[in-house]
Enzyme design. Structure first.
Site, PDB file in Angstrom:
ATOM      1  N   ASP A 290       0.859  -1.179   0.000  1.00  0.00           N
ATOM      2  CA  ASP A 290       0.000   0.000   0.000  1.00  0.00           C
ATOM      3  C   ASP A 290       0.896   1.230   0.000  1.00  0.00           C
ATOM      4  OD1 ASP A 290      -2.293   1.757   0.249  1.00  0.00           O
ATOM      5  OD2 ASP A 290      -3.349   0.049   1.112  1.00  0.00           O
ATOM      6  N   HIS A 331     -13.458  -1.448  -7.909  1.00  0.00           N
ATOM      7  CA  HIS A 331     -14.752  -0.750  -7.983  1.00  0.00           C
ATOM      8  C   HIS A 331     -14.621   0.743  -7.695  1.00  0.00           C
ATOM      9  CE1 HIS A 331     -16.327  -0.789  -3.520  1.00  0.00           C
ATOM     10  NE2 HIS A 331     -15.044  -0.523  -3.574  1.00  0.00           N
TER      11      HIS A 331
END
Length: 428
Positions: A290, A331
């Protein structure tokens, strides 16, 4: 024919207006008996551990209510009752009122006592609780006297309560003004993540994540809300969901230096730690990726899990991992941006060996679940992105050089794992 004015301000003489009395009659009284029969049957068969029956029973109950309501009542529920409940709950969460209600010495408390405890006007608290009682969210035990329900008690859990101020202050303006934005843009599906309905509603040129972080406490509330979103949902790594042993562990490189699993955009490591707890003897390395700002938030992490700073739009530094995993990442982004993310992955995968595991919603062709469709609207209004259908996933992944081997789905389709490999030969 009718020349009645349409709500958008335009006259529609070409549209026949229905008989007004239809709005005052039950929507589907003829089906009530069928719904009641199904509810009784499911109630007899239900058990605390049978989640599928519980979900089916809840849907049957919703269908019964919709059949009994008149269209006018449904309209009032949408336009008045539900927005007002959101307002009342959000205000009570900000006041800390539910904690006082739950932690009180007595089972029930007057609105005046609750108001004194939180330093608010007693008339305000009385009006908020009166509506929440009418909606069934708190229990009215006397005149201006209330007791908590299990829902109220759950609002004392930060992850559960966070969604109300987050959505009220950080998201819902884009829903409310969505029709304005659509009218201005010609009713074309939003695709710009920097000049979409969210930016129109909030007067910003920032991406939604940047806007939330720049306006505390919405960034922190978003993280809490995401924890609640995942709470109680099926986990892809459970045997009844996805066969980890058969699909990943069998045939994996047993070398200690080989990478077994990469969690891309894995935040502070919740999924990776859960995986290691449930599959402690997997071979090779486990890598959590990340941005640095996110990784720096980690307080504790199993020593087997490696932290690696990485932006998923950049080249993937780990080549040939047994599996690459993304949870609710794609998404958030448009197809164009997703193609950039996926191209970095497909170039790093080893043909016939590496898998990409995409943990996302897959909207079925029919009978989509309301959680998924609601999230799809939120993604459109907030992120100019989407929840995707099976066909849309096939098109997106196929354009990235990937092929879907299988879609593993549980719990009404709100949790799915899309298993992919490089599309070269019949490798799946």
């Amino acid at each position: 024919m009718s020349d009645e004015q349409h709500p958008n301000g335009n006259s529609r003489p070409d549209i026949q207006t229905p008989d007004p009395s239809i709005a005052s009659r039950p929507c589907d009284l003829a089906s009530v008996g069928t719904h009641v029969e199904k509810i009784n049957k499911l109630a007899t068969a239900s058990s605390p551990d049978d989640n599928n029956t519980r979900l089916e029973l809840a849907e049957a109950a919703r269908r019964l209510v919709r059949a009994l309501e008149t269209p006018r009542e449904t309209m009032i529920k949408h336009c008045w009752a539900q927005p007002s409940a959101m307002t009342a709950i959000t205000t009570c969460v900000d006041l800390g009122l539910f904690e006082v209600m739950v932690n009180g010495d007595s089972h029930s408390t007057t609105s005046a006592e609750l108001a004194r405890a939180v330093g608010a006007d007693s008339a305000l608290v009385a009006r908020l609780l009166r509506h929440l009682s009418a909606m069934g969210y708190v229990e009215e035990t006397g005149a201006d006297e209330y007791a908590p329900t299990n829902f109220t008690r759950s609002l004392c859990i930060p992850a559960i309560s966070a969604g109300y101020p987050l959505l009220s202050g950080g998201f819902l303006a884009s829903n409310i003004k969505f029709h304005e934005y659509m009218k201005k843009t010609g009713y074309v599906v939003p695709s710009s993540m920097l000049s979409g309905p969210y930016q129109y509603a909030y007067g910003t040129d920032k991406h939604v994540f940047e806007h939330l972080q720049a306006n505390p406490p919405y960034g922190d509330l978003f993280n809490l809300h995401m924890a609640a979103y995942r709470q109680g949902r099926a986990s892809w790594m459970d045997p009844q969901f996805f066969p980890v042993q058969e699909k990943l562990i069998d045939g994996a490189n047993q070398s200690k230096e080989a990478v077994f699993l990469v969690d891309i955009g894995g935040s502070i490591g919740h999924d990776m730690e859960e995986f290691l707890t449930k599959h402690p003897s997997v071979p090779g390395r486990l890598v959590l990726q990340d941005l640095l700002a996110v990784l720096q938030q980690i307080t504790t992490l199993d020593e087997r899990i490696e932290r690696m700073e990485h932006d998923f739009f950049d080249e993937q530094p780990v080549k040939g991992s047994r599996a690459y995993y993304m949870h609710s990442i794609l998404h958030d982004w448009s197809d164009e941006q997703c193609l950039k993310i996926l191209s970095q992955l497909s170039e790093s995968m080893e043909p016939g060996y590496s898998k990409l595991l995409v943990n996302e919603n897959v909207i079925p062709p029919r009978h989509a679940y309301w959680e998924t469709t609601a999230l799809d609207i939120l993604m459109m209004t907030g992120f100019s992105s989407r929840e995707r259908t099976k066909r849309e996933w096939e098109d997106l992944l196929g354009a990235s050089g990937l092929r879907i081997c299988n879609i593993w789905t549980v719990d009404n389709g709100v949790e799915s794992l899309i298993e992919c490999e490089l599309d070269t030969k019949d490798l799946c």
